[in-house]
Write a protein that holds these residues in place. Structure first.
Motif, PDB file in Angstrom:
ATOM      1  N   MET A 153      31.617  48.649 -34.617  1.00 58.69           N
ATOM      2  CA  MET A 153      32.448  47.989 -33.525  1.00 58.69           C
ATOM      3  C   MET A 153      31.816  47.905 -32.375  1.00 58.69           C
ATOM      4  SD  MET A 153      34.960  46.564 -35.381  1.00 58.69           S
ATOM      5  CE  MET A 153      35.632  45.754 -33.985  1.00 58.69           C
ATOM      6  N   GLU A 154      30.606  48.542 -31.925  1.00 58.06           N
ATOM      7  CA  GLU A 154      29.990  48.479 -31.017  1.00 58.06           C
ATOM      8  C   GLU A 154      29.139  47.071 -30.728  1.00 58.06           C
ATOM      9  OE1 GLU A 154      30.670  50.777 -28.751  1.00 58.06           O
ATOM     10  OE2 GLU A 154      31.100  52.240 -29.539  1.00 58.06           O
ATOM     11  N   ARG A 155      28.543  47.133 -29.389  1.00 55.42           N
ATOM     12  CA  ARG A 155      27.728  45.935 -29.013  1.00 55.42           C
ATOM     13  C   ARG A 155      26.733  45.524 -29.940  1.00 55.42           C
ATOM     14  NH1 ARG A 155      25.596  46.349 -23.322  1.00 55.42           N
ATOM     15  NH2 ARG A 155      24.682  44.261 -24.014  1.00 55.42           N
ATOM     16  N   ARG A 156      25.901  46.331 -30.258  1.00 54.22           N
ATOM     17  CA  ARG A 156      24.431  46.232 -31.174  1.00 54.22           C
ATOM     18  C   ARG A 156      24.402  47.196 -32.377  1.00 54.22           C
ATOM     19  NH1 ARG A 156      19.971  44.847 -28.752  1.00 54.22           N
ATOM     20  NH2 ARG A 156      18.990  45.253 -30.814  1.00 54.22           N
ATOM     21  N   PRO A 157      25.481  46.940 -33.593  1.00 58.57           N
ATOM     22  CA  PRO A 157      25.528  47.829 -34.835  1.00 58.57           C
ATOM     23  C   PRO A 157      24.117  48.203 -35.217  1.00 58.57           C
ATOM     24  CG  PRO A 157      27.158  46.081 -34.839  1.00 58.57           C
ATOM     25  CD  PRO A 157      26.161  45.912 -33.828  1.00 58.57           C
ATOM     26  N   SER A 158      23.299  47.348 -35.154  1.00 55.37           N
ATOM     27  CA  SER A 158      21.811  47.595 -35.679  1.00 55.37           C
ATOM     28  C   SER A 158      21.005  48.672 -35.081  1.00 55.37           C
ATOM     29  CB  SER A 158      21.011  46.121 -35.665  1.00 55.37           C
ATOM     30  OG  SER A 158      20.686  45.885 -34.110  1.00 55.37           O
ATOM     31  N   ARG A 159      21.325  48.961 -33.962  1.00 53.95           N
ATOM     32  CA  ARG A 159      20.714  50.291 -33.197  1.00 53.95           C
ATOM     33  C   ARG A 159      21.271  51.488 -33.832  1.00 53.95           C
ATOM     34  NH1 ARG A 159      17.742  51.644 -30.641  1.00 53.95           N
ATOM     35  NH2 ARG A 159      18.613  52.408 -28.593  1.00 53.95           N
ATOM     36  N   MET A 160      22.324  51.448 -34.304  1.00 51.94           N
ATOM     37  CA  MET A 160      22.931  52.616 -35.194  1.00 51.94           C
ATOM     38  C   MET A 160      22.001  52.855 -36.343  1.00 51.94           C
ATOM     39  SD  MET A 160      26.768  53.490 -36.745  1.00 51.94           S
ATOM     40  CE  MET A 160      26.991  52.008 -37.251  1.00 51.94           C
ATOM     41  N   PHE A 161      21.836  51.635 -37.070  1.00 48.19           N
ATOM     42  CA  PHE A 161      21.239  51.775 -38.324  1.00 48.19           C
ATOM     43  C   PHE A 161      19.677  52.171 -38.199  1.00 48.19           C
ATOM     44  CE2 PHE A 161      24.949  49.577 -39.212  1.00 48.19           C
ATOM     45  CZ  PHE A 161      25.553  50.406 -40.131  1.00 48.19           C
ATOM     46  N   ALA A 162      19.269  51.618 -37.052  1.00 49.88           N
ATOM     47  CA  ALA A 162      17.684  51.968 -36.754  1.00 49.88           C
ATOM     48  C   ALA A 162      17.615  53.273 -36.527  1.00 49.88           C
ATOM     49  CB  ALA A 162      17.377  51.263 -35.461  1.00 49.88           C
ATOM     50  N   VAL A 163      18.416  54.026 -35.723  1.00 48.39           N
ATOM     51  CA  VAL A 163      18.466  55.495 -35.460  1.00 48.39           C
ATOM     52  C   VAL A 163      18.266  56.281 -36.771  1.00 48.39           C
ATOM     53  CG1 VAL A 163      19.367  57.518 -34.542  1.00 48.39           C
ATOM     54  CG2 VAL A 163      19.192  55.327 -33.060  1.00 48.39           C
ATOM     55  N   LEU A 164      19.456  55.847 -37.661  1.00 49.19           N
ATOM     56  CA  LEU A 164      19.568  56.643 -38.942  1.00 49.19           C
ATOM     57  C   LEU A 164      18.558  56.415 -39.827  1.00 49.19           C
ATOM     58  CD1 LEU A 164      23.487  55.798 -39.677  1.00 49.19           C
ATOM     59  CD2 LEU A 164      22.273  57.705 -38.703  1.00 49.19           C
ATOM     60  N   ARG A 165      17.637  55.456 -39.782  1.00 46.82           N
ATOM     61  CA  ARG A 165      16.681  54.921 -40.519  1.00 46.82           C
ATOM     62  C   ARG A 165      15.375  55.756 -40.195  1.00 46.82           C
ATOM     63  NH1 ARG A 165      13.826  50.108 -40.781  1.00 46.82           N
ATOM     64  NH2 ARG A 165      12.667  50.870 -42.994  1.00 46.82           N
ATOM     65  N   ALA A 166      15.252  55.948 -38.675  1.00 48.71           N
ATOM     66  CA  ALA A 166      14.085  56.555 -38.227  1.00 48.71           C
ATOM     67  C   ALA A 166      14.120  58.060 -38.550  1.00 48.71           C
ATOM     68  CB  ALA A 166      14.362  56.460 -36.611  1.00 48.71           C
ATOM     69  N   CYS A 167      15.181  58.607 -38.662  1.00 55.65           N
ATOM     70  CA  CYS A 167      15.228  59.971 -39.093  1.00 55.65           C
ATOM     71  C   CYS A 167      15.483  60.404 -40.544  1.00 55.65           C
ATOM     72  CB  CYS A 167      16.293  60.948 -38.197  1.00 55.65           C
ATOM     73  SG  CYS A 167      18.064  60.444 -38.599  1.00 55.65           S
ATOM     74  N   GLY A 168      15.443  59.251 -41.265  1.00 55.46           N
ATOM     75  CA  GLY A 168      15.726  59.247 -42.721  1.00 55.46           C
ATOM     76  C   GLY A 168      17.276  59.545 -43.039  1.00 55.46           C
ATOM     77  N   ALA A 169      18.342  59.628 -42.182  1.00 56.01           N
ATOM     78  CA  ALA A 169      19.691  59.973 -42.647  1.00 56.01           C
ATOM     79  C   ALA A 169      20.192  58.746 -43.228  1.00 56.01           C
ATOM     80  CB  ALA A 169      20.507  60.185 -41.371  1.00 56.01           C
TER      81      ALA A 169
END
Length: 407
Positions: free
Chosen positions: A184-200
Motif C-alpha cells: 500500500m506504499e508509493r513504490r511497492p517494487s522497492r520493497m521486493f527489490a530489498v528483499l531480493r537483494a538480501c535473499g529473503a
C-alpha cells in the motif's frame, strides 16, 4: 521522570511529512507512578500505557535481550534506571532511533539526522540481527521512502540473517502484515527489490522470486524479464491508488511463468492454470484474507481472456462473466479489470496506452445484468430445467445487441 516523542513521529517531522501517530518513551518512572498519574496499562510483554486524555502510547524506557530464535524470543527489562540512549539503541534503524524532548530538542545519539539527509537506511547496532521482522520493516520503508538506499553493512547483515535461517522463523501472519502494508506504499517494487537483494524473498515468497530471469515475448513485453514486468504492474496499481486486493492480484497474476519449462521460453502457454495453483498455494501459506485471495485467483485465471476480450464472441463473454460470478459480485469483477489494466500498462512503453478491454467487458456486464432472470424463469415455470440455458441465451442476446451498437 522525563517524556520524549520517539521513532517515526520524529523521523517524519524532520522529513516534512504528516505525522499520524506519536509514540512516547518515559524515562525515570515506574508502572506505579504511571498508574497514579491516570495512565491505563495496555502492554503485555513490557509496560506500555495510554495517556488519560490523548490516548497516545507511553512506554517505559526498556532494554531487551535475545533469549530464543525468531522475533518473539526476547526478554524485556523496564526500570527507572534505564536511560534514553539504552532504549533507543534497541531500535532498528538510525532514522527511527531519534527522540524529541518536551522543549523540542532532538536527541540523536546514532546519526539518524545524518542518514535522513543522505537517504540511507542503516541499522543502529548488531542487535538488528536478532529480529527478522526488521528485514521486512526495512523493505517496507524502502517502498514508502523512495530514493533511500540500504547501507552496505546493513544489507550484508540482512544477508547473514537470511543465511542463518532467522527469516524462516517468521510466522505467516507477520509476513503478510508487513507485505500488505508495503504493497500500500508509493513504490511497492522497492520493497521486493530489498528483499531480493538480501535473499529473503526466496525464503518467504519463492514463487515470486522465481520470476526474475524468466523471459517473455519481446513483442508483447519489451521489458522481457517477467520479474521486472510484475514489479511494473504492481507499481502501476499503486500509482492508480487501487485497493489492496487489486495490488495483490497484480503481484501474483503471473506466478505460473516461473515454473514454465525453459525449453518453452519465451512463450508460456497454459501459465494461467499454473498461476492459479501457485496463487492458492501462496495465499494458504501466508494466510492471505479471502477477498485478496479470491481476486488474485480470478485475475491469474482470466487475465489472458480479458486481454483478448475485444475478439471474444458474446457467448464466450457471457460464459466469462458467469465463471467470474460477475452478476452477484460486480465490484470484484471491476477489481479484476483494474488488475488486468495494470498488467497491460505495466510494460516498457505501455504506460499511457489505452485498455479498451475493460470498458468493453464492463459494458457487456451492464447489458447482461439488464436481463431480468426472474421474468425468464416465470416464462418457463412448466419446464424449470431449461431456465439456466434460457437466462444465458437472453444475456448473450443482450450483450450482442449492446456491443453491436457500442452501448
Amino acid at each position: 521522570m522525563k517524556t520524549y516523542v520517539v521513532g517515526g513521529a520524529v523521523r517524519d517531522a524532520l522529513l516534512g511529512l504528516p505525522v499520524q501517530d506519536h509514540d512516547h518513551v518515559v524515562v525515570g518512572a515506574t508502572p506505579e507512578q504511571m498508574l497514579a498519574a491516570g495512565f491505563t496499562p495496555v502492554g503485555k510483554d513490557f509496560p506500555v500505557f495510554l495517556h488519560p486524555e490523548t490516548h497516545e502510547e507511553y512506554a517505559l524506557a526498556r532494554t531487551e535481550r535475545k533469549t530464543a530464535p525468531g522475533y518473539k524470543g526476547f526478554l524485556f527489562h523496564a526500570d527507572p534506571d534505564v536511560t534514553l540512549e539504552q532504549d533507543l539503541i534497541r531500535r532498528d534503524l538510525t532514522i527511527n532511533a531519534m527522540a524529541r524532548d518536551e522543549a523540542g530538542t532532538i536527541v540523536d545519539p546514532f546519526g539518524g539526522q545524518r542518514d535522513l539527509q543522505a537517504r540511507v537506511f542503516r541499522h543502529v547496532s548488531p542487535a538488528f540481527a536478532e529480529d527478522p521482522v526488521r528485514i521486512l520493516r526495512l523493505a517496507r520503508f524502502a517502498a514508502r521512502f523512495d530514493g533511500f538506499t540500504v547501507a552496505p553493512e546493513t544489507e550484508g547483515l540482512m544477508r547473514a540473517m537470511v543465511d542463518a535461517g532467522e527469516v524462516d522463523a517468521l510466522v505467516p501472519e507477520r509476513v503478510w502484515q508487513e507485505l500488505s502494508r508495503g504493497l500500500m506504499e508509493r513504490r511497492p517494487s522497492r520493497m521486493f527489490a530489498v528483499l531480493r537483494a538480501c535473499g529473503a524473498l526466496a525464503r518467504i515468497l519463492p514463487e515470486l522470486d522465481a520470476l526474475w530471469g524468466v523471459p517473455q515475448p519481446e513483442k508483447h513485453h519489451p521489458e522481457v524479464d517477467t520479474g521486472v514486468h510484475v514489479m511494473m504492474v504492481v507499481d502501476t496499481a499503486a500509482a492508480c491508488g487501487y485497493p489492496l486486493p487489486v495490488r495483490v492480484a497484480a503481484l501474483l497474476h503471473d506466478l505460473g511463468k516461473g515454473v514454465t519449462a525453459p525449453e518453452e521460453w519465451p512463450k508460456h502457454h497454459g501459465h494461467e492454470g499454473r498461476s492459479v495453483r501457485l496463487v492458492e498455494q501462496v495465499c494458504k501459506r501466508l494466510k492471505i484474507p479471502n477477498d485478496c485471495r479470491d481476486l488474485a485467483v480470478m485475475t491469474a485465471r482470466e487475465h489472458g481472456n480479458v486481454g483478448r476480450a475485444l475478439a471474444l464472441r458474446p457467448n464466450t463473454i457471457v460464459t466469462l462473466l458467469e465463471r467470474c460470478d460477475a452478476f452477484r459480485k460486480p465490484q470484484r469483477f471491476a477489481g479484476m479489470l483494474q488488475a488486468c489494466e495494470c498488467d497491460h500498462r505495466g510494460r516498457l512503453g505501455f504506460g499511457e496506452r489505452p485498455f479498451p478491454q475493460a470498458g468493453h467487458l464492463q459494458a457487456a456486464l451492464d447489458a447482461a445484468r439488464s436481463v431480468n432472470a426472474g421474468d425468464v424463469a416465470r416464462g418457463l415455470a412448466d419446464n424449470p430445467s431449461r431456465i439456466p440455458e434460457a437466462v444465458h441465451a437472453a444475456r448473450v442476446g443482450a450483450v450482442a445487441a449492446a456491443l453491436a451498437t457500442g452501448n
